[in-house]
Design a protein around this motif. Structure first.
Motif, PDB file in Angstrom:
ATOM      1  N   HIS A 158      21.845   4.640  39.101  1.00  0.00           N
ATOM      2  CA  HIS A 158      22.624   5.822  38.711  1.00  0.00           C
ATOM      3  C   HIS A 158      22.857   6.631  39.987  1.00  0.00           C
ATOM      4  O   HIS A 158      22.404   7.771  40.118  1.00  0.00           O
ATOM      5  CB  HIS A 158      21.908   6.625  37.632  1.00  0.00           C
ATOM      6  N   TRP A 159      23.460   5.979  40.971  1.00  0.00           N
ATOM      7  CA  TRP A 159      24.076   6.596  42.155  1.00  0.00           C
ATOM      8  C   TRP A 159      23.157   6.913  43.328  1.00  0.00           C
ATOM      9  O   TRP A 159      23.644   7.354  44.372  1.00  0.00           O
ATOM     10  CB  TRP A 159      24.829   7.863  41.782  1.00  0.00           C
ATOM     11  N   ASN A 203      25.481   2.449  36.469  1.00  0.00           N
ATOM     12  CA  ASN A 203      26.088   3.516  35.691  1.00  0.00           C
ATOM     13  C   ASN A 203      27.398   3.922  36.352  1.00  0.00           C
ATOM     14  O   ASN A 203      27.413   4.281  37.536  1.00  0.00           O
ATOM     15  CB  ASN A 203      25.193   4.742  35.642  1.00  0.00           C
ATOM     16  N   ASN A 204      28.456   3.864  35.610  1.00  0.00           N
ATOM     17  CA  ASN A 204      29.735   4.420  36.027  1.00  0.00           C
ATOM     18  C   ASN A 204      30.124   4.043  37.459  1.00  0.00           C
ATOM     19  O   ASN A 204      30.202   4.917  38.338  1.00  0.00           O
ATOM     20  CB  ASN A 204      29.656   5.944  35.851  1.00  0.00           C
ATOM     21  N   GLU A 414      26.985   7.495  27.222  1.00  0.00           N
ATOM     22  CA  GLU A 414      27.162   8.919  27.544  1.00  0.00           C
ATOM     23  C   GLU A 414      28.288   9.483  26.703  1.00  0.00           C
ATOM     24  O   GLU A 414      29.377   8.904  26.656  1.00  0.00           O
ATOM     25  CB  GLU A 414      27.575   9.116  29.015  1.00  0.00           C
ATOM     26  N   GLU A 465      24.224  18.670  38.137  1.00  0.00           N
ATOM     27  CA  GLU A 465      25.517  18.026  37.828  1.00  0.00           C
ATOM     28  C   GLU A 465      26.271  17.630  39.100  1.00  0.00           C
ATOM     29  O   GLU A 465      27.414  18.028  39.306  1.00  0.00           O
ATOM     30  CB  GLU A 465      26.369  18.946  36.966  1.00  0.00           C
ATOM     31  N   TRP A 466      25.646  16.906  39.976  1.00  0.00           N
ATOM     32  CA  TRP A 466      26.289  16.363  41.171  1.00  0.00           C
ATOM     33  C   TRP A 466      26.975  17.450  41.997  1.00  0.00           C
ATOM     34  O   TRP A 466      26.370  18.487  42.231  1.00  0.00           O
ATOM     35  CB  TRP A 466      27.229  15.210  40.759  1.00  0.00           C
ATOM     36  N   PHE A 474      25.045  20.363  30.432  1.00  0.00           N
ATOM     37  CA  PHE A 474      25.367  19.375  29.400  1.00  0.00           C
ATOM     38  C   PHE A 474      24.251  19.238  28.352  1.00  0.00           C
ATOM     39  O   PHE A 474      24.391  18.494  27.397  1.00  0.00           O
ATOM     40  CB  PHE A 474      25.589  17.997  30.036  1.00  0.00           C
TER      41      PHE A 474
END
Ligand code: NOJ
Length: 570
Positions: A158-159, A203-204, A414, A465-466, A474
């Protein structure tokens, strides 16, 4: 006679081949905005919530953890809102038990989290060092979840790429990431695979590629326009396939788990569903989003439309080859079919129409698509700038996936909505509305025949949130980041989501309407409590300043008295 018979057979085979390989057609002209559907989900449907390592764990430099690209990125000035970092975030690293209590309060069936690669392999390279303390943390988390009968769904990436791999090789621009990632995944299967049965490789990857290597809004912050995203995505797709094969050949028979990928996609709706140009533009939007990754994984190669558009624009630029890399035929068959289930992250929708971007002004991922995006000003947008609530887009998206990729098994990995207000607000009626409507559209999609097996509300907690830092919340649970204990408070949506879970859907109108008022009954009292909290944390701060000051003063006064006393004696 013989000849026509042969031609007939050839045609028959051709038709069969076409039928097998072509995706079912998605009906662009049928956008049903049905009214609310009361009903329940199939038995065994899994309800969950999620988060990710960098967004929630904190403890960025504790217990032998190495640096990730996000640690380095956020420590540079001007990269995130108010220069926020994930250094301590929700302190999830220290709060396994507390957070599992929150999951129990919701009655969750599953919890989705990610493993921080540099926490367990500080440089990202297995032969350098494996960090036992980091491994232990996830052991405890997994065991605690299972003891509480919550299924872990674990994301491997996840990044948070180890910084060393970025510095040494250029991260996902470099093909060597495939083997390093495979080593990391293999260690996770070996260590946790006896207990973890649902693995998500990436993820994404859209965000990793586009925001990490094209626009530079995310770590590692590179702006390699028109090429960087395509190259990163190419390596990510291959790395995903390799990890799937590793699991398939070495672990599946023993561990009996599943490996998927979590793809993110906004829905693109044609501005005018009777206009062929608009339909094509909307389809391009979706193919450049989810199709970019899903088409190779399900069919072996990039979507035709991406190959056409990027190839043509590359030629116009005078390049000898397309900026979109290509797969060899061996690679195509190696990648095709490497998905036991598809994770889908979805939040919002855009209207799309055709708009040409001439190549002479420089090409980017965005201009390659030749489209313009629009929003309806009536769509609610309570939180993030990009996040409009358009529930019907969710059903459209799920039906598109069903038709394009052979009705795969889907987990929603998500879905949720943020709020932007900086003050405290636990009465999140807009989130209740968002969840109610989106979950209902998912139920309609299941009735349409889409194979959705589980739903993950995003996210359990407010978190980092990045690039937006802590400015977008969220969470189902509010986190007071200003208080150093990072207390969690339930928002009204907790009560609402819990009722959906307990009823496995929406039993009837009277009951569901009652849920909403019940959910908001207590939130204003909690709001008042929370409003008082900044005062308490401020008081803590005051104590920190006042107590040492008072002590110093006492010492000084005693010293003065002592001096006076001594003088008197003399
Ligand atoms: C998708 C990302 O995967 C997730 O980490 C993030 O919190 C949400 N988008 C919301 O921005």
């Amino acid at each position: 006679m013989m000849l026509s018979h042969r031609v007939g057979r050839v045609c028959h085979v051709l038709v069969l081949v076409l039928c097998l390989s072509a995706a079912e057609d998605f009906d662009w002209s049928a956008n049903n905005h049905d009214s609310f559907y009361y009903g329940t989900f199939p038995n065994g449907f899994s309800w969950g919530a999620g988060g990710s390592a960098y967004q929630t764990e904190g403890a960025w430099d504790k217990d032998g953890k190495g640096l990730s690209i996000w640690d380095v990125f956020t420590h540079k000035k001007g990269k995130t809102f108010l220069n926020d970092t994930g250094d301590s975030s929700c302190d999830g690293y220290y709060k396994i038990k507390d957070d599992i209590l929150l999951m129990k309060e919701l009655n969750l069936n599953h919890y989705r989290f990610s493993i921080s690669w540099p926490r367990i392999m500080p440089t990202g390279i297995k032969s350098d060092h494996v960090n036992e303390k980091g491994l232990k943390y996830y052991d405890v988390l997994i065991d605690e979840l299972l003891e509480n009968r919550i299924t872990p769904i674990v994301t491997l990436y996840h990044w948070d790429l180890p910084q060393v791999l970025q510095e040494k090789y250029g991260g996902w621009q470099n093909i060597s990431m495939i083997n390093y990632f495979n080593d990391f995944a293999n260690l996770c299967f070996e260590r946790y695979g006896d207990r973890v049965k649902y693995w998500i490789t990436f993820n994404n990857p859209w965000s990793v590629a586009v925001e990490g290597y094209e626009t530079g809004e995310h770590a590692p912050g590179l702006k390699l326009r028109g090429t960087g995203a395509y190259r990163a995505a190419h390596h990510i797709i291959k790395a995903h396939a390799k990890v799937w094969h590793t699991y398939d050949s070495q672990w599946r028979s023993k561990q009996k788990g599943m490996v998927g990928i979590s793809l993110y996609g906004d829905w693109g709706e044609p501005v005018d569903i009777t206009n062929q140009k608009d339909i094509e533009a909307a389809e391009r939007y979706v193919q450049f989003y989810i199709g970019w990754f899903a088409t190779p994984i399900f069919h072996g190669d990039y979507p035709h439309v991406m190959k056409d558009f990027i190839g043509r624009k590359s030629t116009q630029q005078g390049l000898g080859t397309s900026r979109l890399p290509s797969f060899s035929s061996q690679e195509k068959s190696y990648i095709k079919g490497t998905c036991d289930f598809l994770g889908v992250g979805h939040f919002t929708t855009r209207y799309v129409t055709q708009k040409s971007f001439p190549s002479n002004r420089g090409n980017t991922y965005f201009s390659d698509r030749d489209i313009a995006e629009l929003v309806d000003p009536r769509w609610p947008d309570p939180g993030s700038e990009w996040l409009y609530s358009v529930p019907w887009g969710f059903r459209r998206m799920l039906n598109f996936i069903k038709t394009q990729y052979g009705n795969p098994m889907i987990f929603i990995t998500e879905n949720g909505v943020s709020e932007k207000i900086m003050c405290t607000e636990l009465c999140d009626v807009w989130r209740i509305q968002y969840y109610k409507d989106y979950i209902n559209e998912m139920l309609k999609a299941i009735r349409d025949g889409v194979n959705v097996k589980g739903y993950t509300a995003w996210s359990l907690l407010d978190k980092f949130e990045w690039d937006e830092g802590y400015s977008e919340r969220f969470g189902l649970f509010y986190v007071d980041f200003k208080n150093k204990n990072k207390p969690r408070y339930p928002k009204a949506s907790v009560q609402f989501y819990k009722r959906i879970i307990n009823s496995n859907g929406f039993p009837n109108q009277r009951e569901v309407e009652n849920w909403k008022s019940k959910a908001t009954e207590t939130c204003s009292t909690s709001n008042q409590l929370l409003a008082a909290d900044p005062l308490t944390s401020h008081m803590e701060m005051v104590t920190e300043v006042v107590v040492p000051t008072v002590c110093t003063l006492c010492i000084l006064i005693s010293a003065v008295f002592l001096m006076i006393l001594l003088r008197k004696r003399n």
